[in-house]
Scaffold this motif. Structure first.
Motif, PDB file in Angstrom:
ATOM      1  N   LYS A 113       0.880  -1.178   0.000  1.00 31.89           N
ATOM      2  CA  LYS A 113       0.000   0.000   0.000  1.00 31.89           C
ATOM      3  C   LYS A 113       0.907   1.215   0.000  1.00 31.89           C
ATOM      4  CE  LYS A 113      -3.820   2.132   2.437  1.00 31.89           C
ATOM      5  NZ  LYS A 113      -4.984   1.934   1.614  1.00 31.89           N
TER       6      LYS A 113
ATOM      7  N   ASP B 161       1.129   5.475  -0.349  1.00 27.02           N
ATOM      8  CA  ASP B 161       0.438   6.754  -0.271  1.00 27.02           C
ATOM      9  C   ASP B 161       0.679   7.546  -1.565  1.00 27.02           C
ATOM     10  OD1 ASP B 161       0.461   9.830   0.668  1.00 27.02           O
ATOM     11  OD2 ASP B 161      -0.894   8.640   1.930  1.00 27.02           O
ATOM     12  N   ASP B 162      -0.341   8.211  -2.042  1.00 26.08           N
ATOM     13  CA  ASP B 162      -0.242   8.978  -3.295  1.00 26.08           C
ATOM     14  C   ASP B 162       0.834  10.064  -3.248  1.00 26.08           C
ATOM     15  OD1 ASP B 162      -2.258   7.422  -4.324  1.00 26.08           O
ATOM     16  OD2 ASP B 162      -3.822   8.957  -4.143  1.00 26.08           O
ATOM     17  N   SER B 163       1.199  10.517  -2.061  1.00 23.16           N
ATOM     18  CA  SER B 163       2.192  11.589  -1.946  1.00 23.16           C
ATOM     19  C   SER B 163       3.569  11.157  -2.452  1.00 23.16           C
ATOM     20  CB  SER B 163       2.303  12.055  -0.491  1.00 23.16           C
ATOM     21  OG  SER B 163       2.810  11.013   0.330  1.00 23.16           O
ATOM     22  N   HIS B 164       3.806   9.860  -2.592  1.00 25.89           N
ATOM     23  CA  HIS B 164       5.112   9.364  -3.039  1.00 25.89           C
ATOM     24  C   HIS B 164       5.243   9.295  -4.562  1.00 25.89           C
ATOM     25  CE1 HIS B 164       6.128   8.486   1.052  1.00 25.89           C
ATOM     26  NE2 HIS B 164       5.088   7.685   1.185  1.00 25.89           N
TER      27      HIS B 164
ATOM     28  N   GLY C  11       6.336   2.003   0.748  1.00 26.51           N
ATOM     29  CA  GLY C  11       5.052   1.345   0.926  1.00 26.51           C
ATOM     30  C   GLY C  11       5.020   0.449   2.149  1.00 26.51           C
TER      31      GLY C  11
END
Length: 92
Positions: A12, A14-17, A55
């Motif tokens: 999983k 995070d979109d910030s990466h 992740g």
């Protein structure tokens, strides 16, 4: 976002990466286009390492749909080329 690395499992992420990952994806695409096999290997490894580092691994028995599928570390340049979209491996 759920990301699958072929042959390894899911993480999983995070979109910030995705800004960091897109830079590596752009570099990988340029190396593929120029036929730079050594650069391709190095950048593919860096991209997969970043996904693993940033992740959180999902349990092996998790059945989440993957929103993004990345090649295995052993994938050939040709195998990765077949996985590409107009945006590379990572959309955005």
């Amino acid at each position: 976002m759920i990301v699958r690395i072929m042959g390894e499992g899911q993480v999983k992420l995070d979109d910030s990466h995705f800004t960091e990952l897109n830079k590596l994806d752009d570099e990988l695409l340029a190396e593929m286009e120029s036929g730079d096999e050594a650069g391709f290997r190095r950048t593919l490894s860096a991209l997969l390492d970043a996904v693993r580092r940033l992740g959180s691994p999902l349990p092996d028995d998790a059945l989440e749909p993957s929103e993004l599928i990345l090649p295995s570390p052993e994938a050939s340049l040709e195998e990765v080329r077949e996985m590409l979209t107009d945006e590379g491996l990572i959309p955005g």
